[in-house]
Enzyme design. Sequence first.
Site, mmCIF file in Angstrom:
data_model
loop_
_atom_site.group_PDB
_atom_site.id
_atom_site.type_symbol
_atom_site.label_atom_id
_atom_site.label_comp_id
_atom_site.label_asym_id
_atom_site.label_seq_id
_atom_site.Cartn_x
_atom_site.Cartn_y
_atom_site.Cartn_z
ATOM 1 N N THR A 109 7.118 -4.967 1.356
ATOM 2 C CA THR A 109 6.421 -5.617 0.238
ATOM 3 C C THR A 109 7.406 -6.065 -0.843
ATOM 4 O O THR A 109 7.297 -7.166 -1.384
ATOM 5 C CB THR A 109 5.415 -4.662 -0.428
ATOM 6 O OG1 THR A 109 4.629 -4.045 0.570
ATOM 7 C CG2 THR A 109 4.503 -5.419 -1.377
ATOM 8 N N GLU A 119 -1.803 -7.001 1.531
ATOM 9 C CA GLU A 119 -0.998 -6.044 2.276
ATOM 10 C C GLU A 119 -1.143 -6.231 3.795
ATOM 11 O O GLU A 119 -2.261 -6.243 4.326
ATOM 12 C CB GLU A 119 -1.395 -4.618 1.873
ATOM 13 C CG GLU A 119 -0.648 -3.517 2.607
ATOM 14 C CD GLU A 119 0.864 -3.608 2.488
ATOM 15 O OE1 GLU A 119 1.365 -3.794 1.367
ATOM 16 O OE2 GLU A 119 1.554 -3.504 3.527
ATOM 17 N N HIS A 161 -2.853 -0.954 4.753
ATOM 18 C CA HIS A 161 -1.477 -0.532 5.002
ATOM 19 C C HIS A 161 -1.476 0.476 6.141
ATOM 20 O O HIS A 161 -2.386 1.280 6.246
ATOM 21 C CB HIS A 161 -0.892 0.110 3.737
ATOM 22 C CG HIS A 161 0.590 0.324 3.798
ATOM 23 N ND1 HIS A 161 1.169 1.286 4.602
ATOM 24 C CD2 HIS A 161 1.608 -0.313 3.168
ATOM 25 C CE1 HIS A 161 2.481 1.228 4.450
ATOM 26 N NE2 HIS A 161 2.780 0.270 3.590
#
Length: 634
Positions: A294, A252, A409
């Site tokens: 994503t 991420e 994130h």
Amino acid sequence: MFNKKLHMPLFLIAALLFGLKTYIVYRFVFNISLDNTMQELILLINAFAVSFFLFAIGIWFKERRQKKYIKYMILIGSLIIYFNIVFYRNFTDFITIPLLFQGSNAADLGSSVLSLIKVWDILLFLDVVIVWFLTIKHGDQLMASFKHRYKTAVLTMSIAFLVGNYVLAEIERPQLLQRTFDREYLVKNLGLFSYHIYDAVMHSKSKAQRVFADGNELTEIEEYMKDETSIQQETELYGIAKDKNVIFISLESLQTFVINNTMNGEEVTPFLNDLIDDSYYFENFYHQTEQGKTSDSEFIIENSLYPSPRGAVYFTHAQNDYHSLPEIIGNEGYYSSVFHANNKSFWNRDVMYDNIGYDRFFDVDAYEVTEENSIGWGLKDKDFFRQSMKYMQSMEQPFYAKFITLTNHYPFELDEEDATIEKYDSNSNTLNSYFQTARYMDESIEEFFVYLKETGLYEDSIIVLMGDHYGISDFHKKAMSTYLEEEYTDYLHLQLQRVPFYIHIPGQEGETISKIAGQIDVKPTLLHLLGIDDSNDLSFGTNLFAEERKDFIAFRDGSFVTDEYLYTKDQCYNRETGELIDTATDLDEETSACQPYIEQVQKELSYSDQIIFGDLFRFYDFKDNTMNLPEEEE
Ligand code: GP9
Ligand code: MN
């Protein structure tokens, strides 16, 4: 002029206040980059021209209605601006219509959204307060029914302003509306509201495209793909991972700038740095995602097609026919699964995964999530990997398992006890925290490798690691340029879109590869390593180990890199040194180094859009590479 006392009419007051606010927001909140006085002028004109037009419409109503119209127009207009601001703070981008239909995702943002709202934002509604106050207190004095002639004159004038604005914009940037989509250019030249209208038109156009597609479009596209990409090449790595498990880890928000780098003298990602030594590591690998973040990165990996210019394909075209990685390897006996401790509907994953052939999705319900083991967006990465092991161990082999991490994130929250590196010290809290969560992710991967070795899965697998997209947007320019000790230019911005990409094959030494590479290339590369013939596939990527490859990596906004050049925002640079070669004005000349690629990139992106918007693969039979004529469709 108007038949009561001599006051400035309300519509004009509203237009001026709202125009001024819009301009201030453009300049100081959206941070729109302005390269010359002409651009400054256009920005100023469009703020007032649009505002004048919006409120001028009001005078066509009768007095009472007029008041209402102006009151609500300024409120709605301000809300539209404000929603864009909140969105912009996170993504340095503007809202698109397809994104609005992804409400479920916005609701899930939780803590992220709160950190994007500031107390002083209330000032952004000052014009609304003034106009509402005036209407309530002095409404009648400021209101008037205008003579028809006057109304027509005002409307004509406001339209003339808009047209003038457009003409100037065309001069400044020819073919503004036809060229590939760069939202900042549109807002800069035409204003936020005209941009939203343009977006609405594009949206309905892409919706209509499926209806009118008949499959014939594919002939040309197929030819292009075969010419450009399928240079079938045997390399010594062909089939090296045949029948091995593939463990794909989506890292991420991890960007290449932290790899092999230090912060306050400490390595940020010690494990990932060491992993380079025994992996194929691509140091010039770029993410190519757009608004779908994503999910876009997943889409590119699975299909080797480009993501959509607006919204997320995972939402807008989840029902299309695809020829995706899980399906292809499924035909070769692979069991495919995704591990991700978030709601299954986030990014519409459950629907898309099912459609493209994943056998199993271990979503948040497969995990034990408690107060203690979660932070920010949910389950902490270390717990995520630990809890995933039992599922992986009992899975039939060979398998393909995709792990999507979450802790690193935005807004990069971490419990104190999990932090093993200091925060950075700059004006950006986001960047300051980023190093800590990146380090945490690094440790979680290290632990995961230990589990893989302990369970014996390691030997039978290849492990692929990839950063999904950027984590630090250019909203944090200042802090980034302090950290990197480099001026933040458009060149640096594009270079910062590099994300780490590793192919770790146990028992193989690997190599660090400097050639340019992108997410679009991952699918053909994996098929190559697995020894699966992909000559029937239709894709835009090339196997990264092949000698001869397509020589550019394209980005959704029309920017691109080649081994030699980097092109973005109408500027052509030397990719390695960052030296500016050509500026916008020279680009139309045939001598420009970047010129030959500009058109091809546009063509490629538009082919990809045609496939997706037209759902063209429903007309194609991948088994024998033939067209299914539309009549044969049920
Ligand atoms: C959500 C996770 C993060 O499930 O994948 O999404 P992003 O905001 O990075 O697209
Ligand atoms: Mn992500």
